[in-house]
Design a protein around this motif. Structure first.
Motif, short mmCIF file in Angstrom:
data_model
loop_
_atom_site.label_atom_id
_atom_site.label_comp_id
_atom_site.label_asym_id
_atom_site.label_seq_id
_atom_site.Cartn_x
_atom_site.Cartn_y
_atom_site.Cartn_z
N ARG A 164 -3.71 -3.98 -4.04
CA ARG A 164 -4.22 -4.68 -2.83
C ARG A 164 -4.28 -4.00 -1.52
O ARG A 164 -5.41 -2.89 -1.22
CB ARG A 164 -4.52 -5.75 -2.76
CG ARG A 164 -6.48 -7.06 -3.44
CD ARG A 164 -5.91 -8.27 -3.29
NE ARG A 164 -5.19 -8.45 -3.27
CZ ARG A 164 -4.38 -10.16 -2.56
NH1 ARG A 164 -5.49 -10.55 -2.21
NH2 ARG A 164 -3.53 -11.58 -2.70
N LEU A 165 -3.28 -3.88 -2.07
CA LEU A 165 -2.66 -2.91 -0.53
C LEU A 165 -2.54 -0.89 -1.03
O LEU A 165 -3.40 -0.64 0.40
CB LEU A 165 -1.07 -2.60 -0.22
CG LEU A 165 -0.52 -4.07 0.64
CD1 LEU A 165 0.45 -4.56 0.78
CD2 LEU A 165 -1.66 -4.09 2.03
N VAL A 197 -5.30 -0.28 -2.85
CA VAL A 197 -6.62 0.19 -2.98
C VAL A 197 -6.85 0.06 -1.17
O VAL A 197 -7.45 1.49 -1.18
CB VAL A 197 -7.49 -0.72 -3.73
CG1 VAL A 197 -9.01 -1.24 -3.25
CG2 VAL A 197 -6.97 -0.97 -5.31
N LEU A 198 -6.69 -0.85 -0.12
CA LEU A 198 -7.12 -0.55 1.08
C LEU A 198 -6.03 0.77 2.05
O LEU A 198 -7.07 1.48 2.48
CB LEU A 198 -5.85 -1.79 1.56
CG LEU A 198 -7.26 -3.33 1.47
CD1 LEU A 198 -6.48 -4.52 2.07
CD2 LEU A 198 -8.57 -3.07 2.03
N MET A 199 -5.29 1.14 0.95
CA MET A 199 -5.32 2.22 2.04
C MET A 199 -5.75 3.49 1.56
O MET A 199 -5.89 4.11 2.26
CB MET A 199 -3.05 2.77 1.19
CG MET A 199 -2.30 2.25 2.06
SD MET A 199 -2.55 1.60 3.43
CE MET A 199 -1.48 4.07 4.52
N LYS A 200 -6.09 3.25 0.41
CA LYS A 200 -6.69 4.64 0.25
C LYS A 200 -8.09 4.88 0.76
O LYS A 200 -8.96 6.02 1.13
CB LYS A 200 -7.37 4.58 -1.34
CG LYS A 200 -6.36 4.93 -2.27
CD LYS A 200 -6.42 5.14 -4.27
CE LYS A 200 -5.35 5.47 -5.08
NZ LYS A 200 -5.86 4.64 -5.76
N ALA A 244 3.46 -11.95 -9.68
CA ALA A 244 2.98 -11.71 -9.82
C ALA A 244 2.13 -11.61 -9.00
O ALA A 244 1.19 -10.37 -8.50
CB ALA A 244 1.54 -12.27 -10.43
N ARG A 245 2.01 -12.53 -8.01
CA ARG A 245 1.52 -12.40 -6.33
C ARG A 245 1.74 -11.04 -6.16
O ARG A 245 0.94 -10.31 -5.11
CB ARG A 245 1.70 -13.28 -5.58
CG ARG A 245 1.29 -14.68 -6.18
CD ARG A 245 -0.93 -14.33 -6.13
NE ARG A 245 -1.12 -15.57 -6.53
CZ ARG A 245 -1.55 -15.42 -7.83
NH1 ARG A 245 -1.38 -14.79 -8.24
NH2 ARG A 245 -2.07 -16.71 -7.86
N LEU A 246 2.92 -10.41 -5.87
CA LEU A 246 3.24 -9.47 -4.93
C LEU A 246 3.20 -8.09 -5.50
O LEU A 246 2.69 -7.24 -5.10
CB LEU A 246 5.15 -9.50 -5.25
CG LEU A 246 5.83 -9.78 -3.99
CD1 LEU A 246 6.76 -9.84 -4.36
CD2 LEU A 246 5.98 -9.65 -2.68
N ARG A 247 2.68 -8.25 -6.91
CA ARG A 247 2.76 -7.01 -7.82
C ARG A 247 0.82 -6.53 -7.19
O ARG A 247 0.07 -5.93 -7.13
CB ARG A 247 2.18 -7.28 -9.19
CG ARG A 247 3.38 -6.78 -9.99
CD ARG A 247 3.80 -6.81 -11.57
NE ARG A 247 2.96 -8.10 -12.15
CZ ARG A 247 4.07 -9.21 -12.04
NH1 ARG A 247 5.21 -9.03 -12.01
NH2 ARG A 247 3.19 -9.82 -13.12
N ASP A 248 0.05 -8.60 -6.88
CA ASP A 248 -1.11 -8.30 -7.13
C ASP A 248 -1.30 -8.04 -5.76
O ASP A 248 -2.30 -6.71 -4.89
CB ASP A 248 -2.07 -9.51 -7.20
CG ASP A 248 -2.45 -10.19 -8.50
OD1 ASP A 248 -2.40 -9.13 -9.66
OD2 ASP A 248 -1.95 -11.68 -8.23
N VAL A 249 -0.60 -8.16 -4.67
CA VAL A 249 -1.29 -7.68 -3.50
C VAL A 249 -0.15 -6.29 -2.74
O VAL A 249 -1.21 -5.25 -2.18
CB VAL A 249 0.06 -8.73 -2.38
CG1 VAL A 249 0.44 -7.73 -1.00
CG2 VAL A 249 0.17 -9.82 -2.19
N ASP A 250 0.67 -5.64 -4.25
CA ASP A 250 0.94 -4.26 -4.21
C ASP A 250 -0.49 -3.18 -4.57
O ASP A 250 -0.81 -2.14 -4.18
CB ASP A 250 2.17 -3.85 -4.96
CG ASP A 250 2.55 -4.60 -3.73
OD1 ASP A 250 3.02 -4.81 -2.64
OD2 ASP A 250 4.49 -4.05 -5.13
#
Length: 147
Positions: free
Chosen positions: A95-96, A98-101, A87-93
């Protein structure tokens, strides 16, 4: 050991230790004088807590994991921890992504602003942060109802 010694050995401030005790992350015996008395296992628990916090696990999740680690088999620890880490990995992905956009928009805006010509005229704010390649000059149609 007293709270000051545990704080020194673990690097965790005494205020955090009191909070951890209040939420059940660590346990202290109380002496007849009312002082907290921690055993060496508290240092191990704090090491575990630190590691779990580095993985962005919540305090309730850490309490649950500590209970499993101390009472269950390695298999049960794995079965409890793996879904949380997934679940943490999905959350980080997410967020990443969103940050890349955001990064792409910032690069685009930086390029757009850098391309604005020198001018003594007022620059429109929508021009500076526009997501188009329009030049950064005043548009005579804006503000006259001729849009």
């Amino acid at each position: 050991m007293r709270i000051s010694e545990l704080s020194r050995r673990s690097g965790v401030p005494a205020t955090a230790l009191r909070f951890y005790e209040s939420v059940g992350l660590i346990v202290a015996a109380r002496g007849t004088n009312g002082y907290r008395d921690y055993d060496d296992s508290a240092v191990d628990r704090l090491t575990f807590i630190h590691g779990a916090k580095q993985l962005d696990l919540s305090l309730p999740e850490i309490v649950e994991l500590l209970n499993v680690v101390e009472a269950e088999s390695c298999t049960q620890v794995r079965e409890t921890l793996r879904p949380k880490l997934d679940a943490r990995l999905r959350d980080v992905d997410e967020r990443l992504a969103v940050l890349m956009k955001l990064r792409e928009r910032l690069v685009e805006a930086t390029d757009h602003v850098a391309a604005c010509p020198d001018s003594g005229d007022r620059c429109r704010t929508e021009c500076v942060l526009a997501r188009t390649e329009a030049p950064c000059v005043a548009n005579p149609l804006i503000g006259r109802g001729n849009q």
